[in-house]
Design a protein around this motif. Sequence first.
Motif, PDB file in Angstrom:
ATOM      1  N   LEU A  27      33.305  -3.385 -12.737  1.00  0.00           N
ATOM      2  CA  LEU A  27      32.709  -2.473 -11.766  1.00  0.00           C
ATOM      3  C   LEU A  27      33.792  -1.586 -11.170  1.00  0.00           C
ATOM      4  O   LEU A  27      34.789  -2.070 -10.637  1.00  0.00           O
ATOM      5  CB  LEU A  27      32.002  -3.261 -10.660  1.00  0.00           C
ATOM      6  N   ASN A  28      33.586  -0.294 -11.269  1.00  0.00           N
ATOM      7  CA  ASN A  28      34.523   0.676 -10.715  1.00  0.00           C
ATOM      8  C   ASN A  28      34.573   0.526  -9.195  1.00  0.00           C
ATOM      9  O   ASN A  28      33.533   0.452  -8.539  1.00  0.00           O
ATOM     10  CB  ASN A  28      34.075   2.086 -11.114  1.00  0.00           C
ATOM     11  N   ALA A  29      35.761   0.481  -8.627  1.00  0.00           N
ATOM     12  CA  ALA A  29      35.933   0.277  -7.180  1.00  0.00           C
ATOM     13  C   ALA A  29      35.289   1.391  -6.369  1.00  0.00           C
ATOM     14  O   ALA A  29      34.683   1.129  -5.317  1.00  0.00           O
ATOM     15  CB  ALA A  29      37.420   0.165  -6.840  1.00  0.00           C
ATOM     16  N   ASP A  30      35.399   2.631  -6.821  1.00  0.00           N
ATOM     17  CA  ASP A  30      34.773   3.740  -6.095  1.00  0.00           C
ATOM     18  C   ASP A  30      33.251   3.633  -6.139  1.00  0.00           C
ATOM     19  O   ASP A  30      32.569   3.972  -5.167  1.00  0.00           O
ATOM     20  CB  ASP A  30      35.223   5.081  -6.677  1.00  0.00           C
ATOM     21  N   THR A  31      32.723   3.182  -7.260  1.00  0.00           N
ATOM     22  CA  THR A  31      31.278   2.985  -7.371  1.00  0.00           C
ATOM     23  C   THR A  31      30.815   1.905  -6.401  1.00  0.00           C
ATOM     24  O   THR A  31      29.817   2.073  -5.693  1.00  0.00           O
ATOM     25  CB  THR A  31      30.902   2.619  -8.824  1.00  0.00           C
TER      26      THR A  31
END
Length: 172
Positions: A27-31
């Motif tokens: 999971l992308n941190a910004d997402t």
Amino acid sequence: DFADALCAAPLAQKYGGPILLTQPKQLNADTLTELKRLGVKHLFIAGGSGAIAQSVEDTLQANGIATIERLYGYDRYETSVKIAQKIGTTSKVVLAPGNDFPDALSISGIAAKLGMPILLTAKDSLPASVGNYFRTNSITQTYVVGGTAVISDEVANGVPAPSRLAGIDRYA
């Protein structure tokens, strides 16, 4: 991959949510930050575990997303059908090539605005899952996006009420 995200545009419009991207296996941190900022409690994942790993779904759940619906099929064509089914009953659909993104991208905004599912096809044959969708739904208009180099006349003429949207190249 582009296919699942583009097909999800009308679904995002229906439910009033954004399309957020992530890496396939993490999971992308910004997402995650944006999901938290939005207070998301219900989320759709467009694509199977090959597109977005189960570990991403597990991380989403661990971060408070109570309801996650994964919409996927055996391949990108069947996934486009599963997303179309979630969008619900409609009389107009888009048929776009499933192996490259420009044609689907060019119509994704208007398809979303009008609630038209985006179904994907191969150039020379309509996938069985997509053909079954046409047989089991009352489609009165099919917008075939792209020229004969990406969707053959045989495929286009095999769907209900085809109307081809094409130019001399992807830019036209």
